[in-house]
Design an enzyme around this catalytic site. Structure first.
Site, PDB file in Angstrom:
ATOM      1  N   GLU A   3       1.508 -13.352  12.117  1.00 42.15           N
ATOM      2  CA  GLU A   3       2.053 -12.164  12.771  1.00 42.15           C
ATOM      3  C   GLU A   3       1.875 -10.978  11.822  1.00 42.15           C
ATOM      4  OE1 GLU A   3       3.218 -12.019  15.861  1.00 42.15           O
ATOM      5  OE2 GLU A   3       2.757 -14.161  16.064  1.00 42.15           O
ATOM      6  N   TRP A  30       2.889   8.108  -2.285  1.00 42.17           N
ATOM      7  CA  TRP A  30       4.273   8.304  -2.765  1.00 42.17           C
ATOM      8  C   TRP A  30       4.271   9.293  -3.935  1.00 42.17           C
ATOM      9  CZ3 TRP A  30       6.975   7.700  -7.288  1.00 42.17           C
ATOM     10  CH2 TRP A  30       8.369   7.580  -7.203  1.00 42.17           C
ATOM     11  N   ASN A  53     -10.844  -2.534  -5.331  1.00 35.70           N
ATOM     12  CA  ASN A  53     -10.101  -1.559  -6.134  1.00 35.70           C
ATOM     13  C   ASN A  53     -10.728  -1.332  -7.516  1.00 35.70           C
ATOM     14  OD1 ASN A  53      -6.859  -2.598  -4.820  1.00 35.70           O
ATOM     15  ND2 ASN A  53      -8.124  -0.860  -4.191  1.00 35.70           N
ATOM     16  N   ARG A  63      -0.988   9.556  -9.799  1.00 30.38           N
ATOM     17  CA  ARG A  63      -0.983   8.320  -9.022  1.00 30.38           C
ATOM     18  C   ARG A  63      -0.328   7.165  -9.770  1.00 30.38           C
ATOM     19  NH1 ARG A  63      -4.199   7.698  -4.646  1.00 30.38           N
ATOM     20  NH2 ARG A  63      -4.459   5.505  -5.163  1.00 30.38           N
ATOM     21  N   ASN A  89       1.247   3.577  -2.837  1.00 25.30           N
ATOM     22  CA  ASN A  89       1.751   4.099  -4.120  1.00 25.30           C
ATOM     23  C   ASN A  89       1.204   5.489  -4.419  1.00 25.30           C
ATOM     24  OD1 ASN A  89       2.816   1.571  -4.357  1.00 25.30           O
ATOM     25  ND2 ASN A  89       1.433   0.868  -5.981  1.00 25.30           N
ATOM     26  N   ASP A 108       0.835  -1.209   0.000  1.00 25.19           N
ATOM     27  CA  ASP A 108       0.000   0.000   0.000  1.00 25.19           C
ATOM     28  C   ASP A 108       0.869   1.258   0.000  1.00 25.19           C
ATOM     29  OD1 ASP A 108      -2.356   1.436   0.008  1.00 25.19           O
ATOM     30  OD2 ASP A 108      -2.666   1.274   2.166  1.00 25.19           O
TER      31      ASP A 108
HETATM   32  C1  IPE Z   1      -5.312  -2.647  -0.103  1.00 23.18           C
HETATM   33  O1  IPE Z   1      -5.022  -1.304  -0.305  1.00 23.18           O
HETATM   34  C2  IPE Z   1      -5.295  -3.377  -1.405  1.00 23.18           C
HETATM   35  C3  IPE Z   1      -3.993  -3.508  -2.020  1.00 23.18           C
HETATM   36  C4  IPE Z   1      -2.845  -3.127  -1.524  1.00 23.18           C
HETATM   37  C5  IPE Z   1      -4.003  -4.152  -3.303  1.00 23.18           C
HETATM   38  P1  IPE Z   1      -6.186  -0.211  -0.422  1.00 23.18           P
HETATM   39  O2  IPE Z   1      -5.484   1.093  -0.579  1.00 23.18           O
HETATM   40  O3  IPE Z   1      -7.144  -0.592  -1.486  1.00 23.18           O
HETATM   41  O4  IPE Z   1      -6.884  -0.353   0.991  1.00 23.18           O
HETATM   42  P2  IPE Z   1      -7.826   0.661   1.776  1.00 23.18           P
HETATM   43  O5  IPE Z   1      -8.850   1.149   0.801  1.00 23.18           O
HETATM   44  O6  IPE Z   1      -6.947   1.786   2.251  1.00 23.18           O
HETATM   45  O7  IPE Z   1      -8.381  -0.141   2.896  1.00 23.18           O
HETATM   46  C1  IPE Z   2      -1.534   0.403  -3.345  1.00 19.78           C
HETATM   47  O1  IPE Z   2      -1.368   1.775  -3.340  1.00 19.78           O
HETATM   48  C2  IPE Z   2      -1.830  -0.140  -4.720  1.00 19.78           C
HETATM   49  C3  IPE Z   2      -3.220  -0.567  -4.909  1.00 19.78           C
HETATM   50  C4  IPE Z   2      -4.134  -0.616  -3.994  1.00 19.78           C
HETATM   51  C5  IPE Z   2      -3.599  -0.969  -6.228  1.00 19.78           C
HETATM   52  P1  IPE Z   2      -2.585   2.803  -3.262  1.00 19.78           P
HETATM   53  O2  IPE Z   2      -2.952   3.189  -4.654  1.00 19.78           O
HETATM   54  O3  IPE Z   2      -3.682   2.275  -2.445  1.00 19.78           O
HETATM   55  O4  IPE Z   2      -1.859   4.008  -2.533  1.00 19.78           O
HETATM   56  P2  IPE Z   2      -2.510   5.018  -1.483  1.00 19.78           P
HETATM   57  O5  IPE Z   2      -3.092   4.210  -0.384  1.00 19.78           O
HETATM   58  O6  IPE Z   2      -3.528   5.817  -2.229  1.00 19.78           O
HETATM   59  O7  IPE Z   2      -1.345   5.835  -1.018  1.00 19.78           O
HETATM   60 MG    MG Z   3      -4.097   2.445  -0.448  1.00 18.10          MG
END
Ligand code: IPE
Ligand code: IPE
Ligand code: MG
Length: 262
Positions: free
Chosen positions: A215, A33, A76, A41, A30, A28
């Site tokens: 864990e 970042w 997603n 994104r 990206n 999680d």
């Molecule tokens: C969890 O991340 C799913 C993946 C890393 C693929 P999300 O960014 O979708 O999770 P939430 O929405 O913050 O719970």
């Molecule tokens: C994880 O990064 C990748 C996927 C869930 C596909 P995010 O896209 O959820 O990154 P944040 O949570 O918005 O930073």
């Molecule tokens: Mg996320």
């Protein structure tokens, strides 16, 4: 040891602690970042794909047997269509780019999740690499795409109900092992360690059945910044845990010291 792994051998060799047999990672952060750099994104997702390569190779080098990466959840799909399309394209590029390296390094690829929602070309690439790598035995790389833990459990229940209705399965014979055989992860051990990057204290529908006694390690590091030394930090932390599985600390120590339940 394969000479073709692109890892920092000195750093990884310096770790002498326990290595989890099955490591699962919620990748999680990206988006955050990218936002910190004022980038779209998708650039964060691209950087995340680089981190995947380095963590896969480090795990293979360290002797992890199974690595499960949460790449895209069932939920997603609700993201903006251009982000979803970008992620699917990146996944396809990742598979094409990594295919040879996975095969050379004796890594078996398996994708878990609902493939019916994926584009036909992507499904074909997945099946092709799964077949080509089916006999590889140094590490299993399970990538969870279009995956949800609740969806997986419901699907297992449907399969079991179908067999019971057919008369091929007696409801009295349904136990944990039968249930597990109907999950995407059938035949794979449960993860000893689950890592979540970027600080969120939740599971987000990942491997709900399988992580009953795993864990958990949550780090504020964003996924694109998660490197070999971040991985070793997680292993160090895991090394210090006492896994009790419902027993008392004293019971667990007896087993560790004498190898018996006492
Ligand atoms: C969890 O991340 C799913 C993946 C890393 C693929 P999300 O960014 O979708 O999770 P939430 O929405 O913050 O719970
Ligand atoms: C994880 O990064 C990748 C996927 C869930 C596909 P995010 O896209 O959820 O990154 P944040 O949570 O918005 O930073
Ligand atoms: Mg996320």
């Amino acid at each position: 040891m394969s000479g073709d792994l692109n890892v920092d051998e000195d750093l990884l060799d310096s770790y002498e602690g326990t290595i989890p047999g099955h490591l699962a990672i919620i990748m999680d952060g990206n988006g955050r970042w990218a936002r910190r750099r004022d980038l779209p994104r998708i650039r964060g997702h691209r950087a995340g794909a680089q981190a995947v390569r380095s963590v896969v190779e480090a795990c293979r080098y360290l002797g992890v047997d199974t690595l499960t990466l949460y790449a895209f959840s069932s939920q997603n799909w609700q993201r903006p269509p251009e982000e979803v399309a970008g992620l699917m394209t990146l996944f396809e590029i990742y598979l094409q780019r990594e295919r040879e390296r996975l095969l050379e390094n004796d890594i078996r690829l398996e994708v878990i999740g609902n493939r019916d929602r994926l584009a036909g070309v992507l499904r074909d690439s997945i099946s092709e690499i799964e077949e080509a790598s089916a006999n590889n035995d140094q590490m299993v790389l399970q990538i969870a795409v279009s995956y949800g833990g609740r969806e997986e459990i419901v699907r297992a229940a449907q399969g079991i109900a179908r067999e019971a209705a057919d008369g091929t399965l007696d409801p009295d014979d349904i136990d944990e092992s039968v249930f597990e055989d109907h999950l995407y992860t059938a035949g794979r051990p449960d993860p000893e360690l689950v890592i979540r990057t970027s600080g969120e204290m939740r599971i987000s529908n990942f491997l709900l059945w399988q992580i009953a006694y795993s864990e958990l390690y949550i780090t504020d590091t964003l996924w694109p910044d998660f490197d070999e030394s971040a991985l070793l930090d997680a292993f160090h932390d895991y090394e210090g845990r006492e896994r009790r599985f419902g027993k008392t600390g004293a019971q667990v120590e007896t087993v560790e010291n004498t190898g018996s339940d006492g």
